[in-house]
Design a protein around this motif. Structure first.
Motif, mmCIF file in Angstrom:
data_model
loop_
_atom_site.group_PDB
_atom_site.id
_atom_site.type_symbol
_atom_site.label_atom_id
_atom_site.label_comp_id
_atom_site.label_asym_id
_atom_site.label_seq_id
_atom_site.Cartn_x
_atom_site.Cartn_y
_atom_site.Cartn_z
ATOM 1 N N ILE A 203 0.812 -1.190 0.109
ATOM 2 C CA ILE A 203 0.064 0.107 0.081
ATOM 3 C C ILE A 203 0.792 1.382 -0.167
ATOM 4 C CG2 ILE A 203 -1.870 1.200 1.054
ATOM 5 C CD1 ILE A 203 -2.517 -1.103 2.607
ATOM 6 N N LYS A 204 0.482 2.280 -0.882
ATOM 7 C CA LYS A 204 1.511 3.473 -0.792
ATOM 8 C C LYS A 204 0.981 4.397 0.157
ATOM 9 C CE LYS A 204 3.056 2.885 -5.787
ATOM 10 N NZ LYS A 204 3.115 3.599 -6.847
ATOM 11 N N TYR A 205 1.851 5.512 0.428
ATOM 12 C CA TYR A 205 1.498 6.288 1.436
ATOM 13 C C TYR A 205 0.127 6.921 1.498
ATOM 14 C CZ TYR A 205 6.541 6.475 2.829
ATOM 15 O OH TYR A 205 7.651 6.131 3.384
ATOM 16 N N ASN A 206 -0.572 6.806 2.481
ATOM 17 C CA ASN A 206 -1.912 7.474 2.596
ATOM 18 C C ASN A 206 -2.819 7.046 1.540
ATOM 19 O OD1 ASN A 206 -0.859 9.522 4.378
ATOM 20 N ND2 ASN A 206 0.083 10.830 2.984
ATOM 21 N N MET A 207 -2.565 5.734 1.002
ATOM 22 C CA MET A 207 -3.660 5.178 0.242
ATOM 23 C C MET A 207 -4.410 4.244 1.076
ATOM 24 S SD MET A 207 -3.326 6.825 -2.551
ATOM 25 C CE MET A 207 -3.983 5.769 -3.824
ATOM 26 N N THR A 208 -5.601 3.911 0.457
ATOM 27 C CA THR A 208 -6.483 2.832 1.085
ATOM 28 C C THR A 208 -6.741 1.705 0.172
ATOM 29 O OG1 THR A 208 -7.626 4.438 2.362
ATOM 30 C CG2 THR A 208 -8.610 2.350 2.116
ATOM 31 N N HIS B 40 -12.435 -11.503 11.708
ATOM 32 C CA HIS B 40 -12.067 -10.676 12.479
ATOM 33 C C HIS B 40 -10.451 -10.249 12.004
ATOM 34 C CE1 HIS B 40 -10.797 -8.265 16.112
ATOM 35 N NE2 HIS B 40 -9.847 -9.329 16.247
ATOM 36 N N PHE B 41 -10.213 -9.087 11.519
ATOM 37 C CA PHE B 41 -9.054 -8.514 11.163
ATOM 38 C C PHE B 41 -8.251 -7.902 12.211
ATOM 39 C CE2 PHE B 41 -11.615 -9.113 7.274
ATOM 40 C CZ PHE B 41 -10.779 -9.699 6.479
ATOM 41 N N TRP B 42 -6.777 -7.808 12.316
ATOM 42 C CA TRP B 42 -6.005 -6.739 13.093
ATOM 43 C C TRP B 42 -4.648 -6.728 12.317
ATOM 44 C CZ3 TRP B 42 -6.932 -11.722 14.482
ATOM 45 C CH2 TRP B 42 -5.991 -12.705 14.908
ATOM 46 N N ILE C 232 -6.754 -0.273 10.423
ATOM 47 C CA ILE C 232 -7.842 -0.769 9.598
ATOM 48 C C ILE C 232 -8.927 0.381 9.870
ATOM 49 C CG2 ILE C 232 -9.511 -2.505 9.699
ATOM 50 C CD1 ILE C 232 -7.459 -4.453 10.709
ATOM 51 N N ILE C 233 -9.671 0.692 8.633
ATOM 52 C CA ILE C 233 -10.609 1.914 8.857
ATOM 53 C C ILE C 233 -11.905 1.231 8.704
ATOM 54 C CG2 ILE C 233 -9.049 3.707 8.165
ATOM 55 C CD1 ILE C 233 -10.263 3.574 5.193
ATOM 56 N N VAL D 227 -14.396 -8.778 4.500
ATOM 57 C CA VAL D 227 -13.792 -7.759 3.860
ATOM 58 C C VAL D 227 -13.196 -6.671 4.913
ATOM 59 C CG1 VAL D 227 -13.590 -5.989 2.121
ATOM 60 C CG2 VAL D 227 -15.021 -8.005 1.927
ATOM 61 N N CYS D 228 -12.065 -6.287 4.709
ATOM 62 C CA CYS D 228 -11.467 -5.006 5.604
ATOM 63 C C CYS D 228 -10.651 -4.069 4.448
ATOM 64 C CB CYS D 228 -10.579 -5.326 6.644
ATOM 65 S SG CYS D 228 -8.784 -5.633 6.128
ATOM 66 N N LYS D 229 -10.679 -2.696 4.954
ATOM 67 C CA LYS D 229 -10.032 -1.654 4.399
ATOM 68 C C LYS D 229 -8.989 -1.223 5.407
ATOM 69 C CE LYS D 229 -13.853 -0.071 1.489
ATOM 70 N NZ LYS D 229 -14.837 0.913 1.274
ATOM 71 N N ILE D 230 -7.732 -1.147 4.602
ATOM 72 C CA ILE D 230 -6.503 -0.636 5.477
ATOM 73 C C ILE D 230 -5.999 0.601 4.731
ATOM 74 C CG2 ILE D 230 -4.028 -1.125 6.095
ATOM 75 C CD1 ILE D 230 -4.929 -3.952 5.966
#
Length: 369
Positions: free
Chosen positions: A287-292, A311-313, A327-328, A334-337
């Motif tokens: 993942i690049k800087y400040n990207m999701t 359950h993600f962490w 993790i936002i 599914v999870c978004k980081i």
């Protein structure tokens, strides 16, 4: 029983309140054919006792306790009184009738001519069901409708009802002789909520049946009147509360019953299997800087997909808390980081709801250049 008593021409064996072969004397009481005297040596006669003699029912309406025997008077029961209780269940009790011209007529107002309304005085046994009879309860007797206008509960063992003749209405059932029948009769429905007609469980599992009972579409409380029966008790057993316990591999049917209705399900008991859970994370390696970016997890048990919530962490490589990304959002599988603006590597962990399936993925956080 002494021989003098049993050799009397008035000696009979009768049933009293369902207790058969009770030895009594029964004699006529003058010219009143509907009334008899009764003497019992070994049975404590009580007012309200229901006596079956010569295939007819009689109601004991007077008793004298003579210490060494009991003497009473019984009246013949002409028919039975039928009605629907508060649950819509049919109740029935024999009744005796005694004409009383001094109170047999009342005056119905609202007519140009003052016409007498016929009344009847009947007597029934005092019990749990007859105690619930209230004023304005309607009955069908001899093809006519009657309404309760008076109730006397002060007599031990007996209830006297004063009935006044009424017009028949469409809801009355003359064939069954039950007033207010149509639309009020009980309509019970039994449903098993948590399984279909056929269910499979493993030998090491149990199954708690969830039962819904309705009366005229209204849910009512399930009580001890629900019964369970098993076709093959070598395959499984069912507790009085509906807990199914397998005994060995095989197929058996369970019948759930309430009153005159029932529901049947088939239970297939299968061999126990060993769970072999696996997890897999799908997504980019960086993942690049400040990207999701989004990552998806899938679970399998013995190679078969399992739709379980994940359950993600996130942690550092060494397992400590990380500040490189966060993790936002996570929902289902599914999870978004979102990455911060510092290089490094993080570990994305995931497990299922039972923690039996687990995996991890290394993700690089790198600059935009």
């Amino acid at each position: 029983m002494n021989s003098t008593f049993s050799q009397s021409p008035s000696y009979y064996q009768v049933s009293i309140n369902g207790n058969s072969n009770q030895e009594v004397w029964i004699t006529d009481d003058g010219d009143i054919r509907e009334q008899k005297n009764i003497v019992a040596m070994n049975y404590p006669l009580k007012m309200g006792d229901l006596i079956v003699w010569k295939d007819k029912k009689w109601l004991c309406n007077h008793v004298d306790d003579m210490e060494i025997y009991h003497r009473g008077v019984m009246l013949i029961c002409y028919s039975t009184l039928k009605w629907l209780d508060d649950q819509g269940e049919i109740q029935e009790t024999p009744f005796s009738f005694k004409s009383d011209t001094s109170s047999n007529f009342g005056i119905q107002e609202g007519r140009i001519l003052m016409m007498p309304n016929e009344r009847r005085q009947i007597t029934v046994q005092k019990n749990d069901q007859t105690e619930r009879i209230k004023k304005n309860r309607r009955f069908i007797i001899d093809g006519r409708a009657w309404k309760t206008v008076g109730i006397n509960r002060l007599i031990d063992g007996l209830i006297n009802l004063t009935l006044e003749e009424q017009d028949l209405i469409p809801a009355d059932n003359l064939e069954l002789e039950i007033a207010d029948y149509i639309g009020n009769i009980a309509d019970y429905q039994l449903k098993v909520l948590n399984v279909k007609d056929i269910v499979a469980i493993e030998e090491n599992q149990t199954l708690q049946l969830s039962i819904e009972l309705t009366n005229n579409s209204k849910v009512i409380e399930v009580d001890e009147q629900i019964t369970y029966s098993v076709a093959d008790e070598n395959i499984l057993s069912v507790s009085p509360t509906g807990l199914v316990t397998p005994l060995k591999k095989g197929i058996s049917k369970i019948t759930i019953s309430f009153r005159n209705i029932s529901q049947t399900i088939q239970v297939n008991v299968t061999s126990s299997t060993t769970n072999n859970y696996t997890a897999h994370i799908t997504g980019d390696e960086f993942i690049k800087y400040n990207m999701t970016k989004s990552f998806t997890c899938s679970f399998k048990d013995n190679g078969i997909d399992r739709q379980e919530k994940a359950h993600f962490w996130l942690t550092e490589i060494d397992g400590l808390t990380t500040t490189l990304a966060s993790i936002i959002e996570q929902d289902g599988q599914v999870c978004k980081i979102k990455a911060n603006n510092k290089k490094g590597r993080v570990i994305l962990h995931v497990e299922n709801s039972t923690s039996l399936a687990y995996t991890k993925k290394e993700i690089e956080i790198k600059s935009l250049l």
